[in-house]
Scaffold this active site. Structure first.
Site, PDB file in Angstrom:
ATOM      1  N   SER A 114      -3.339  -1.442  12.286  1.00 33.15           N
ATOM      2  CA  SER A 114      -2.668  -0.452  13.125  1.00 33.15           C
ATOM      3  C   SER A 114      -1.894   0.591  12.342  1.00 33.15           C
ATOM      4  O   SER A 114      -1.488   1.613  12.902  1.00 33.15           O
ATOM      5  CB  SER A 114      -1.714  -1.153  14.085  1.00 33.15           C
ATOM      6  OG  SER A 114      -2.435  -2.071  14.862  1.00 33.15           O
TER       7      SER A 114
ATOM      8  N   HIS B 251      -0.368  -2.112  28.180  1.00 37.73           N
ATOM      9  CA  HIS B 251       0.933  -1.493  28.038  1.00 37.73           C
ATOM     10  C   HIS B 251       1.295  -0.629  29.245  1.00 37.73           C
ATOM     11  O   HIS B 251       2.353  -0.023  29.288  1.00 37.73           O
ATOM     12  CB  HIS B 251       0.967  -0.619  26.782  1.00 37.73           C
ATOM     13  CG  HIS B 251       0.943  -1.423  25.512  1.00 37.73           C
ATOM     14  ND1 HIS B 251      -0.233  -1.806  24.895  1.00 37.73           N
ATOM     15  CD2 HIS B 251       1.946  -1.925  24.757  1.00 37.73           C
ATOM     16  CE1 HIS B 251       0.053  -2.477  23.819  1.00 37.73           C
ATOM     17  NE2 HIS B 251       1.380  -2.587  23.709  1.00 37.73           N
TER      18      HIS B 251
ATOM     19  N   CYS C 276      -0.097   0.550  20.759  1.00 35.20           N
ATOM     20  CA  CYS C 276      -1.109   0.352  21.790  1.00 35.20           C
ATOM     21  C   CYS C 276      -2.488   0.749  21.285  1.00 35.20           C
ATOM     22  O   CYS C 276      -2.715   1.885  20.871  1.00 35.20           O
ATOM     23  CB  CYS C 276      -0.741   1.201  23.027  1.00 35.20           C
ATOM     24  SG  CYS C 276      -2.033   1.141  24.280  1.00 35.20           S
TER      25      CYS C 276
END
Lengths: 373, 598
Positions: free
Chosen positions: B310, B353, B366
């Site tokens: 991420s 989310h 997210c």
């Protein structure tokens, strides 16, 4: 008895004397250089002692010349007996030096009886040969060998003093040849020699001390043990070779003072000389010895009697053997046998006895025209 | 009488022949081979000894020495003077087998008067014993040697490096011509990089010796010149803190100074103790080290490449904003995943989310949001932006064997796999999975660029080396501001994945990453395997005026927030403790600035 005859002075062998004196002085110079300290420090007294022995030796030489050598022949047996007793005495009273018993001390002076014995032995042998009629036959050969040669040879070997022991043999053989052998004996001699060589070699080999063995091995293959004898040989060759054609110059040699060369002022003195004086100087020195040897042979040829002839021959053989073996060893073409270079190597007893021998040579030459008394 | 004369004549000939023989031999030795023997006699007299130069000291950026030149004792023997009968006793004293002593002393062609090294690193009790019984061991000498001691052992070992004997190609290399025989040279890390400066110039002593090797006088003495000291850019306190935080876990950390590229910390775990090498590593120790399956000799900071996870969303956000495909207000509804064809691309939060904007998408990481960004950008745009941040190529740091990493695009896929690019792969790339591979040092450089306004500096190990600008990332300051604010939120806002990095001492911004270990040969294997994931955390601090940017990677560490963020926090705190001290000292700062102007 002491007569300084005019004729004696007229016929005196000045050439032999001056050649020997020049060699001896070169010797002292070389000892001085070889033993000089590297930096500051006391100069070892070797050269002074050698000079004192030279003076003593020259006096002895003149005394020797002034006597008629014939007397020595007459007393030869007694001399021989005394000499042999001294050789035995060495075993009883000696102090061992360098792993060998060679020295006897008389008060402050130590001397090596073996040095004088060589001379006595030559006198004895010459006297014996001069009274033997005709060529040597088997019986007389064995008699000479066992009566005169064998005992001292064994005694010297036991000291151990391989150098002198070999000289004793080295003088015996050519003197026998000079006397003349029956042809049959000569042939027999050669055959026995050839057959027994391996056995003799083996016996000799077993009888050798370890250091003597290693010297022989290393002579045959110098790379084996560079620390020990091989080191001596290679350093000696370096010392001689580094002198090149003109030499490094007097007091400019490095191998001796830096202790690369062992026995620099005794057995390897020739190397020190060759390093400083080069090929030219060495050749000159060789020439001086050649003159001495040729002169000795000439003296033998012209001697007035058989005793004198054998005596002159024996002495000349002795000098030649010493000279060739020592220089040969220094140049790496002979095994390292601990024998000195006559008149040059440091050593009082040897110098004295050599000068006595020269005195005999001069005496024989000077009296070549004299008649028997 | 006639035959007598003849015999004497024969003898004369023999004598003359013998004289000729001696003369010839003299000619051979003195004239033909004279030069050779002259040289040998010269060589006899001189012994040339090298005096090793003290090696330069490596300091950390605060002037703390990282290495020491410490002395140790060695036993050598002059075999020519040694009493051979005492070899058994010697073997007992030195605690080494008789055969080994004999083998070392019986080498061919060796002068018996030159000392031979028997044993290195004697203990004090051994030295004391030998010294007290000197006369029992003629020829045995105790020598003092200098060795390198690495004060901090395992800490920073990949960067500091170690010394070793020159290998075969080095000993033939003229660049090492001034290295004395038996000397050690730098073989790794900074020790190797700066070897030429650190080495110094060895001195020389020409000594006149006698045949026993005894010194007569010194002819020439040239003092050695000490090697140059070098101040490395690293901060040892940062290292200490961070390595403690790593514990036994494998991984890597790279910290740089954002405005110069100076490397403040470089950690690769597991590490090794460079002290093993300094006295000559044993074969067994070397094998144990080089064949260890955890690869302690691998410098993971630049020799290992991993999917960025991420953390790559930073690039996605910047690319999206710059290309105008999103604005900070662009909202995406995350329902826990998206379906594309027959495949499902999940968000890490299964429940989703909800509706998120860019800021929340970064803070909460997210996935669905960035699938959308990726879809709008296309892989080739992603590639362009990632490249301007230095991915896919070496960072140019001084250390060798750096890996380049991979940033895929359609052209790359076509060349390598002979296949067209699929949108599903873009989704994977958008969350830093799939083909993307980066090294920790690349991540640190990217983080630095984000922190410093988009400048890509070449990482360097030397303090105050002066920044080398390699390029400028495609990112406007406003874009970077938006991203930095989000990274602040990751750590400091409720719901942020990087909460574990929140510090009382300074304000940290960062991004977590969890790299799944995926084998991606074909479309059927998009699902993550049951491996423990790799954890990433990249951060910078203080947020308002960044002084440090770093990347932390923990192999199989699980989630980035849990495993890597605390390490990053420790490292930052460790560094800023010193950095604030430095700021209190105006002279030092002036020096830094003065250097920069040059």
């Amino acid at each position: 008895m002491l007569r300084i005859d005019r004729r004696l002075i007229k016929n005196f062998d000045w050439i032999t004397l001056s050649v020997v004196m020049v060699i001896a002085l070169i010797g002292i110079m070389t000892i001085y250089s070889a033993t000089r300290p590297l930096i500051e420090g006391e100069h070892p007294q070797f050269y002074i002692r050698q000079a004192l022995w030279l003076i003593l030796g020259v006096i002895a030489l003149f005394l020797m010349v002034s006597f008629d050598y014939i007397w020595l022949g007459r007393f030869s047996l007694y001399l021989y007996i005394v000499g042999t007793i001294l050789l035995i005495a060495v075993f009883i009273f000696s102090k061992a030096g360098m792993g060998a018993q060679r020295w006897l001390s008389l008060g402050p002076i130590s001397f090596q009886p073996s040095e004088f014995f060589k001379l006595i032995y030559i006198i004895m042998l010459s006297q014996h040969l001069s009274i033997t009629k005709g060529p040597i036959n088997t019986i007389s050969l064995f008699r000479v060998f066992f009566l005169i040669v064998f005992l001292p040879f064994i005694l010297l070997l036991k000291q151990p003093n391989l150098g002198t022991a070999l000289i004793i043999l080295a003088i015996f053989v050519p003197l026998m040849l000079a006397k003349g052998l029956h042809k049959k004996i000569a042939i027999l001699f050669v055959i026995i020699g050839l057959i027994s060589l391996p056995f003799l070699g083996n016996i000799l080999w077993e009888g050798l001390r370890d250091y003597q063995k290693s010297r022989l091995i290393v002579f045959l293959e110098p790379g084996v043990d560079p620390t020990g004898i091989g080191y001596h040989i290679s350093q000696s060759k370096i010392t001689v070779g580094s002198g090149k054609f003109l030499g490094k110059g007097y007091l400019r040699g490095t191998q001796g003072p830096f202790r690369f060369l062992p026995e620099k002022h005794t057995d390897f003195i020739f190397a020190v000389f060759a390093e400083e004086w080069g090929f030219l100087g060495s050749l000159l020195l060789l020439f001086l010895y050649l003159v001495l040897i040729r002169r000795g042979l000439d003296t033998a040829k012209n001697a007035r009697d058989d005793f004198g002839r054998f005596l002159a021959l024996g002495i000349t053989f002795m000098f030649s053997t010493y000279f060739f073996v020592n220089v040969g060893m220094t140049l790496g073409i002979m095994p390292v046998v601990g024998i000195p270079l006559p008149f040059m190597s440091y050593g009082g007893t040897a110098l004295l006895s050599n000068l006595l021998a020269v005195g005999l040579l001069i005496s024989i030459r000077t009296r070549r025209f004299e008649l028997f008394h | 009488m006639k035959s007598e004369s003849k015999k004497i004549l024969i003898i004369s000939y023999i004598v003359i022949a013998a004289f000729l023989l001696l003369t010839m031999r003299l000619w051979q030795l003195q004239v033909l081979q004279g030069s050779k023997y002259r040289k040998l006699s010269e060589a006899n007299r001189f012994r040339i000894m090298t005096i090793p130069a003290p090696r330069g000291i490596l300091f950390d950026r605060n002037g703390i020495p990282l290495v020491k030149n410490s002395s140790y004792y060695c036993a050598s023997i002059i075999y020519g003077e040694f009493d051979k009968g005492k070899v058994d006793l010697l073997s007992k004293v030195l605690n080494m087998p008789v055969e080994e002593i004999l083998e070392k002393t019986n080498k061919k062609g060796m002068s018996p008067f030159v000392p031979t090294r028997l044993k290195q690193g004697l203990s004090f009790s051994e030295v004391a014993y030998i010294e007290s019984r000197r006369s029992d061991f003629p020829g045995l000498i105790i020598e003092v040697e200098v060795s390198r001691e690495y004060t901090y052992g395992n800490i920073g070992s990949h960067l500091i490096g170690y010394l070793g004997k020159p290998n075969l190609s080095q000993s033939k290399d003229p660049a090492f011509g001034d290295v004395p025989p038996d000397a050690f040279i730098g073989q790794w890390g900074a020790e190797m990089l700066f070897d030429k400066s650190l080495r110094g110039t060895p001195g020389e002593r020409v000594i006149e010796v006698d045949s026993l090797g005894r010194e007569i006088r010194m002819l020439i003495e040239k003092q050695p010149i000490k090697g140059k000291d070098i101040e490395l850019s690293i901060d040892i306190d940062l290292h200490k803190e961070a390595e403690k935080a790593f514990g036994e876990r494998a991984g890597a950390l790279v910290a740089i100074k954002p405005d110069t590229g100076e490397i403040l910390g470089m950690i690769s775990k597991p590490s090794f103790d460079p002290n093993l090498f300094t006295k000559g590593i044993s074969y067994d120790e070397w094998i144990a080290l080089s064949r260890n399956k955890n690869k302690p000799l691998l410098n993971r900071t630049l020799q290992s490449q991993y999917p960025p996870g991420s953390t790559f969303k930073i690039i996605m956000a910047i690319a999206g904003l710059e290309e105008g495909v999103i604005t900070p207000e662009t909202k995406v509804d995350c329902k826990g995943g998206i379906n594309y064809g027959k495949w499902h691309f999940g968000c890490w939060r299964k429940n989703g989310h909800g509706v998120v904007s860019l800021h929340r998408a970064l803070v909460e990481s997210c996935d669905v949001y960035f699938y959308e960004v990726g879809k709008r950008l296309g892989i080739d745009k992603i590639y362009d932006y990632a490249s301007t941040f230095g991915f896919g190529k070496e960072t140019g740091c001084e250390l060798v064997n750096e890996r380049r990493g991979i940033i895929p695009n359609t052209k790359w896929k076509q060349e390598k796999r002979r296949q067209p690019w699929y949108l599903g792969e873009t989704f994977n790339t958008a969350i830093g999975q799939g083909y993307v591979a980066v090294t920790p040092i690349q991540m640190a450089v990217m983080m630095g660029a984000v922190a410093n306004g988009g400048h890509i500096y070449r990482p360097t190990l030397i303090k105050d080396a002066g920044p080398v600008l390699l390029g400028k990332a495609k990112a406007r300051p406003e874009t970077l501001e938006i991203v930095k604010r989000a990274l602040y939120g990751v750590v400091n806002e409720p719901g942020g994945t990087g909460w574990a990095a929140k510090s009382q001492l300074t304000i940290i911004g960062g991004k977590t990453g969890t790299a799944q270990v995926i084998a991606m040969r074909d479309g059927s294997k998009y699902l993550p395997e049951r491996f423990r994931d790799h954890a990433w955390f990249i951060a910078f601090a203080p947020v308002e005026k960044p002084e440090i940017a770093l990347a932390v990677f923990v192999e199989h560490g699980g989630h980035g927030g849990g495993a890597a963020a605390p390490i990053a926090k420790k490292a930052i705190e460790g560094y800023l403790k010193n950095s604030t001290l430095n700021q209190a000292c105006p002279g030092d700062k002036a020096r830094v600035q003065g250097k920069k102007q040059n």
